[in-house]
Design a protein around this motif. Structure first.
Motif, mmCIF file in Angstrom:
data_model
loop_
_atom_site.group_PDB
_atom_site.id
_atom_site.type_symbol
_atom_site.label_atom_id
_atom_site.label_comp_id
_atom_site.label_asym_id
_atom_site.label_seq_id
_atom_site.Cartn_x
_atom_site.Cartn_y
_atom_site.Cartn_z
ATOM 1 N N THR A 61 119.499 38.155 -5.528
ATOM 2 C CA THR A 61 119.514 39.616 -5.528
ATOM 3 C C THR A 61 118.936 40.191 -4.238
ATOM 4 N N ARG A 62 118.190 39.392 -3.495
ATOM 5 C CA ARG A 62 117.580 39.909 -2.267
ATOM 6 C C ARG A 62 118.233 39.372 -0.997
ATOM 7 N N TYR A 74 113.268 46.827 -1.164
ATOM 8 C CA TYR A 74 112.375 46.867 -2.313
ATOM 9 C C TYR A 74 110.968 47.202 -1.849
ATOM 10 N N ASN A 129 107.573 46.327 -3.497
ATOM 11 C CA ASN A 129 107.214 45.426 -4.590
ATOM 12 C C ASN A 129 108.487 45.116 -5.382
ATOM 13 N N GLU A 130 108.496 45.385 -6.686
ATOM 14 C CA GLU A 130 109.697 45.114 -7.491
ATOM 15 C C GLU A 130 110.602 46.328 -7.623
ATOM 16 N N ARG A 131 110.270 47.430 -7.002
ATOM 17 C CA ARG A 131 111.013 48.670 -7.153
ATOM 18 C C ARG A 131 112.152 48.760 -6.128
ATOM 19 N N PRO A 132 113.404 48.886 -6.552
ATOM 20 C CA PRO A 132 114.493 49.137 -5.597
ATOM 21 C C PRO A 132 114.260 50.476 -4.909
ATOM 22 N N ASP A 190 110.263 56.649 -3.050
ATOM 23 C CA ASP A 190 110.059 55.419 -3.819
ATOM 24 C C ASP A 190 108.968 54.559 -3.195
ATOM 25 N N GLU A 203 105.260 53.841 -5.017
ATOM 26 C CA GLU A 203 104.830 52.483 -5.329
ATOM 27 C C GLU A 203 103.478 52.171 -4.695
ATOM 28 N N ASP A 237 109.960 46.839 -12.736
ATOM 29 C CA ASP A 237 110.947 46.170 -13.582
ATOM 30 C C ASP A 237 110.401 45.799 -14.955
#
Length: 361
Positions: free
Chosen positions: A48-49, A55, A57-60, A66, A70, A351
């Motif tokens: 996925t990366r 991203y 951290n884990e946030r798109p 954003d 985060e 996530d």
């Protein structure tokens, strides 16, 4: 002397500033792109990366907000900019560094990882002007005859024209001590501050390539590769006697048991709802109820079971009603039918990765 840190890692002299913040879970991991000019066999990036994705951290990341949100949620004191190679999307990377510095101040420490392939003096100047504090080079060290390696080595020299901390970051690959030692000497002669060495690990995407080269994990329970830690310690012992660099041997245990846990703890207090318990590991523990008709279940719990509405959260996205653990235990004993009750633990990350689910009888 080589000393063991409180974080299950090893060091010679002082840890780089970026590492000091990272091991305490105080660094936002800002993944600016999966694009990279190289294709290293040990690259651990997930599928996925591997594309041109961003991203925090884990946030798109869809907007600049954003990234800020985060950083605020984890109370970050700095950021590690990584990829891929962030220099393949230089304008984007520069914009993000400027954003973080403007939003959180000059003391917000930003370090960046790069292969060096695109580290021209012009590109480095843009990073420096954006406010980058520390740059870490990972050249194609184990392919010394490649054209790209020669470009990277020449580009690394450019970094010493700027007043930031310069260092290296490489994996500890069994059988490659001479190449690792050569790089330490190279950095030391240029006046670099540090060399970070990472214990080699396998992931879903690099496992086949690692096994094909004869490397094996240390056990069935670990992703660490046999001989990597010992080789890293050997380099540190040599480096202490022969260079003036600081060294940090980052172990698989540090990443799994310390850095992530510390970051989760920092986030948990900011995202936990009142009915959630924050565990020692920084996870969120609470009860849930699942049923085909959530609205019917919610009405049942409030009107017939007389559960206070403020104890319940109807999570339509995940198809469940969340509640305090003790409430779920009592309801599981009292309510008959097809309602399913569980105790779950989740990461407090964007996530909300579920790490445990225990059904209630």
């Amino acid at each position: 002397m080589v000393w063991e840190t409180p974080y299950f890692s090893y060091a010679v002299r002082e840890l780089p500033k970026g590492c000091q913040l990272c091991v305490r879970g105080e660094k936002l991991v800002l993944f600016t792109t999966g694009a990279c000019p190289r294709d290293c066999f040990y690259c651990p990036l997930s599928e996925t990366r591997r594309g041109d994705v961003v991203y925090a951290n884990e946030r798109p990341v869809k907007t600049l907000d954003d990234i800020s949100e985060e950083a605020l949620l984890m109370e970050a004191r700095g950021a590690g900019v990584t990829g891929g190679d962030p220099l393949t999307r230089l304008d984007r990377t520069v914009e993000y560094i400027k954003l973080l510095k403007e939003r959180f101040g000059e003391d917000f420490h930003v370090h960046l990882y790069t292969t060096g392939a695109l580290a021209t003096k012009k590109n480095l100047e843009k990073l420096y002007d954006a406010g980058l504090d520390e740059i870490r080079f990972h050249p194609d060290l184990f392919n010394p005859n490649s054209r790209l390696f020669k470009v990277e080595i020449e580009n690394i020299r450019n970094a010493f024209d700027f007043a930031w901390d310069v260092g290296g970051e490489i994996p500890s690959i069994p059988g490659q001590f001479e190449r690792m030692r050569w790089y330490a000497d190279f950095l030391d002669n240029l006046g670099a501050k540090f060399l970070n060495v990472n214990e080699l690990e396998f992931s879903e995407t690099n496992l086949r390539a690692i096994l094909d080269r004869g490397y094996r994990p240390i056990s069935d329970e670990s992703a660490a590769i046999k001989g990597s830690l010992e080789l890293g310690l050997k380099l540190l012992e040599w480096g202490e006697e022969n260079t003036s660099l600081s060294y940090h041997l980052c172990t698989a245990r540090l990443k799994d048991a310390v850095q992530l846990k510390n970051r989760l703890r920092r986030m948990a207090g900011n995202v936990a709802r009142p009915y959630m318990e924050i565990t020692e590991d920084g996870t969120l523990r609470f009860g849930i109820a699942e049923y085909d008709d959530l609205d019917e279940l919610y009405t049942l719990l409030v009107e017939e079971a007389e559960v206070p509405a403020e104890w319940l959260y109807l999570n339509r996205e995940k198809g469940r009603i969340e509640m305090p653990e003790e409430v779920a235990v009592e309801l599981a004993e009292a309510i008959e039918g097809d309602v399913r009750f569980f105790i779950v633990e989740e990461y407090p990350t964007f996530d909300r990765l579920e790490v445990e689910r225990v059904p209630l009888p």
